[in-house]
Design an enzyme around this catalytic site. Structure first.
Site, PDB file in Angstrom:
ATOM      1  N   ASP A  45       0.825  -1.210   0.000  1.00  0.00           N
ATOM      2  CA  ASP A  45       0.000   0.000   0.000  1.00  0.00           C
ATOM      3  C   ASP A  45       0.865   1.268   0.000  1.00  0.00           C
ATOM      4  O   ASP A  45       2.040   1.244   0.397  1.00  0.00           O
ATOM      5  CB  ASP A  45      -0.876   0.039   1.257  1.00  0.00           C
ATOM      6  N   HIS A 190       3.825  -2.226   3.084  1.00  0.00           N
ATOM      7  CA  HIS A 190       3.873  -0.891   2.481  1.00  0.00           C
ATOM      8  C   HIS A 190       5.194  -0.725   1.739  1.00  0.00           C
ATOM      9  O   HIS A 190       6.244  -1.111   2.251  1.00  0.00           O
ATOM     10  CB  HIS A 190       3.730   0.184   3.556  1.00  0.00           C
TER      11      HIS A 190
END
Length: 226
Positions: A45, A190
């Site tokens: 993400d 991430h």
């Protein structure tokens, strides 16, 4: 002043609990949270990040692992070449809204739809037509549900949350993932963090030592459209 501090702490704690439970239980918004035995799936993400996403891509290429990158629309416009490299390397690009502003998660359906549409057009302008979506922080509610259904995305959650954005050591993040890893896990990572590539490589090698295969996201999501 004390009241303000208490409110802020309550919001932070509540957000952690809320997003950890609602996305995994598919509350309000139906979400794919495991691969149903099709292998591990790594998801990233908050990118693309100019410094760290390319390093993550190099690790994935080294091990021939395909992943899903949920990109923020505004960042995609800033770094279109990285988005295009993600696609060229055989990964999937999903969208993660245009601004990644958690407060927008509690606006009207029309406002949230406009946010999704703006991100969709941003990604399309750099050569990607997204079909997958992950809500920022995993927040789901009725407004988001109706906005996502209106635009027609498949929502992707997770079954293993790394909490890699916390101020913790790399070893603690890896240990957390290792303790929860299963053959059908969808792992939340991430690609904007300085050690994103190292964490990804450690998880890949750990999975391989346990003879866990990795999911082909193209095949999996083509069979599992909402």
């Amino acid at each position: 002043m004390i009241v303000i501090v208490v409110i802020i702490i309550s919001i932070i704690v509540g957000r952690e609990v809320y997003v950890a439970t609602h996305i995994q239980t598919c509350a309000y918004l139906p979400a794919v949270c495991t691969t149903n035995g099709n292998g591990l799936l790594l998801t990233f993400d908050d990118g693309p990040d100019e410094q760290n996403t390319p390093k993550v891509l190099s690790v994935l290429r080294k091990y021939n692992v395909k992943a899903v990158f949920f990109c923020i629309g505004s960042k995609a416009l800033q770094h279109p070449e990285i988005v295009q490299r993600i696609v060229a390397d055989g990964h999937i690009v999903g969208q993660h809204t245009f601004h990644h502003n958690p407060f927008r998660s509690f606006c009207s359906t029309n406002s949230y739809f406009a946010e999704l549409k703006k991100a969709h057009e941003a990604l399309r302008s750099v050569g990607v037509v997204p079909t997958l979506f992950r809500p920022p922080l995993g927040i789901t509610n009725y407004m988001i549900k109706h906005a996502v259904q209106r635009i027609g995305y498949t929502t992707v959650g997770w079954s293993v949350r790394s909490f890699d954005t916390r101020r913790e050591s790399r070893s603690k993040v890896i240990s957390r993932v290792a303790n929860n890893l299963r053959p059908d896990s969808i792992v939340l990572l991430h690609d904007r963090l300085n050690n994103s590539d190292e964490v990804a490589e450690a998880i890949i090698t750990l999975a391989q030592k346990q003879n866990m295969a990795f999911c082909n996201p193209h095949t999996f999501f083509s069979k599992n459209k909402n």
